[in-house]
Design a protein around this motif. Sequence first.
Motif, short mmCIF file in Angstrom:
data_model
loop_
_atom_site.label_atom_id
_atom_site.label_comp_id
_atom_site.label_asym_id
_atom_site.label_seq_id
_atom_site.Cartn_x
_atom_site.Cartn_y
_atom_site.Cartn_z
N LYS A 1 40.42 59.01 25.00
CA LYS A 1 41.26 58.90 23.81
C LYS A 1 42.52 59.76 23.93
N SER A 2 43.60 59.26 23.34
CA SER A 2 44.74 60.13 23.07
C SER A 2 44.89 60.18 21.55
N ILE A 3 45.34 61.31 21.05
CA ILE A 3 45.36 61.53 19.61
C ILE A 3 46.79 61.76 19.14
N THR A 4 47.21 61.03 18.13
CA THR A 4 48.48 61.31 17.48
C THR A 4 48.22 61.90 16.10
N PHE A 5 48.55 63.15 15.92
CA PHE A 5 48.42 63.77 14.60
C PHE A 5 49.65 63.45 13.77
N ILE A 6 49.44 63.27 12.48
CA ILE A 6 50.57 63.15 11.55
C ILE A 6 50.34 64.16 10.44
N ASN A 7 51.31 64.97 10.15
CA ASN A 7 51.14 65.85 9.00
C ASN A 7 52.41 65.91 8.15
N ILE A 8 52.24 66.44 6.94
CA ILE A 8 53.34 66.54 5.98
C ILE A 8 53.55 68.01 5.68
N GLU A 9 54.74 68.50 6.01
CA GLU A 9 54.99 69.93 5.87
C GLU A 9 54.90 70.37 4.41
#
Lengths: 412, 412
Positions: A300-308
């Motif tokens: 797997k490769s993981i793409t994190f998404i976050n909101i500052e």
Amino acid sequence: MLTFSSHFSQKLPYQDKNLLNEMLESLQKEMDGDEVGYYKLPQSSKKLLQELKPMDIDRFSQVVVVGIGGSSLGIKAINSILKPITKDAKEMIFFENSDPLTISENISKIDKDRACFFIVSKSGSTIETTSIFKTLIKHFSLELDNATNIFAITDKDSYLSKFATFHNIKEFNIPHNVGGRFSVLSAVGIVPLYIAGYDVEAILEGAAEFEMSFFNGHENHLLEKANYIYANSKKENINVVFSYADRLENFTKWYVQLWGESLGKLDRDKNHVGLTPIGLIGAVDQHSFLQLIIEGPNDKSITFINIEDFKNPLEIPDISLHGIEQTDFINKQSFNKLINEQCKATMQSVRQSGVSSDIITLDEISEKNIGAMIIYYELLTSLIGKVLHINTYNQPGVELGKQILYKNLGNK
Amino acid sequence: MLTFSSHFSQKLPYQDKNLLNEMLESLQKEMDGDEVGYYKLPQSSKKLLQELKPMDIDRFSQVVVVGIGGSSLGIKAINSILKPITKDAKEMIFFENSDPLTISENISKIDKDRACFFIVSKSGSTIETTSIFKTLIKHFSLELDNATNIFAITDKDSYLSKFATFHNIKEFNIPHNVGGRFSVLSAVGIVPLYIAGYDVEAILEGAAEFEMSFFNGHENHLLEKANYIYANSKKENINVVFSYADRLENFTKWYVQLWGESLGKLDRDKNHVGLTPIGLIGAVDQHSFLQLIIEGPNDKSITFINIEDFKNPLEIPDISLHGIEQTDFINKQSFNKLINEQCKATMQSVRQSGVSSDIITLDEISEKNIGAMIIYYELLTSLIGKVLHINTYNQPGVELGKQILYKNLGNK
């Protein structure tokens, strides 16, 4: 504003300048041509606003959308994300599935006199969509001729277009060269979202700015990422989008369709290729899927998404509970900080475990950011499709099931 | 009643009688031992009912559950499935994530005087759970001493248990040998669902009957499936649960945790092993993920779940729409029939494409069926863990992220 960083675990020539230039040029060529139309939507859909602005939309307090797949996922994604920052956004009700319990429940939520109805289908012959539309016509005794509360969104000259013309129902068209899963920035998304009260102009602007920046050579990280994912696609054949915000769940569903239908294909040598997309929500799925990422197969490769900045001041109160004092160290911090620290810690643990990852950070929830996120993922999908040598824009694999259904139900 | 059938594509010795017997015996041994406790829950949790029945639960109209992962997923799954058939089921509100927007929104739904609050955590030190609990205490000025509207569900002698004892708050215990993701049939699920108005006795009965049938050797299909999945786990390393009912979405999330955390492990030789779980909803995801299943890499096995009788008569009206006449062939059929025919057609197309599949059919939505489904998946997970030679019941991989979080936030 979006910021990007990556921690890919394999040392590969994915940053080769010539290769990246070739990829950019080949996408530029596709954009300049007529076969693939989504590239032009951030600009061309602005014209829709001239049509929309004179409309009296205040008579509606509910926006009902009947559509499935590419005719609903993108609209739902944007509605979920922008609702908290949009004053007076109208209720949107989505009819997608043929599940009778959901259809019955959704019908009970509709106030016919305050609702507008969107029928969204490229062809107009989607069986879930037409069946549900008929059900709404019957249940609410909808008048079809010259209806001002019904709108069709479809291809020019489609079956649904013929229907709309026949009854003098207002129709918005999807360009022929824009596929369903790439259509959210066409009338498909723009018109219902506008009527629901969203600032669609800013969404388009965000998409246009990111796209221009990409084609001007300022987003090379995107080329590198596409190239890395392609080069590793045999080994890391699952891509996980791990979003640290509940309201991004529908965005991850939109991504799953985009990625799954576009990249799961027979290539030019008839090999089965493709990358499997998975959507997760943090911190919840730290308690579910994370164990598998850390100790399971390294596929797997993981793409994190976050909101500052969630623009929400909610704090963990300065209360000490007898017996549970050990979590007091987080007292007086905001939940905004907690969820982002959880994202950061998970990312670090993933990296230390040798799993490839990258992160997309939104400085805040905004129309421009979601517009940019959409075009980012569309461009990424097109780039990977190019290097995989597949047709990114068709979906021949779903036809067989349709034929069997039609045959089983006695249709010639 | 559940019925099962399978169409596995690989010819493998997965039906070897001796092997299957060995697997059954090894599970029987685990059940008879003390290390793994979930096997006994369908029987032992019945005792909870004696405690629950004298309680005055009519004073509550909302059941608020604060918990994450194994402390919420199973409860949510059952609530979603049984709601349509349960008269006067109370509203359940789940606080899971540290997302400030969701917490704020959920708080606004609570009527303090009509709500009971469940704090669910095996250890009592889950950071999301304690932080949210403190927030509720402050927001609603909850009185802790001798509270009759607050309940703790936790391990005996845990931090949370100490807290409950200190304030004389009613406490229900999770057996020490039952892990979070296997705990839905313990107090974790049974108590809040009982208070919400569900027939938990029937859920336990359904689980007990299936489990007994399995250990009596009448469910060999389960052994064969576990063995097939194991034998193919290198090639078909993704397992998709494709449920044809919207209300099974939370069940698929429960399955993803169960499967992901239990089976993604280092094996006895320190190899990274595991099977990746994916939850889909039909017919919606025919328009999303199906293309990848059919034409993408042959690395998936698919388990379809469908419901024969939704007990909902909604029909597609006998209306012919100008231009769209071609979908009239489905007129006058029920949506119940349509969604099941879609399931059948998709299954056929998957099989014709050489992808392994099996199907679980529920004759109807019922407490007994959902109880059976839960124990079915728990047994399947244990069986696969056995043949993979891993510890199915721990989750060491998530510790690193916790340590990093605590360190980053300045906790010693």
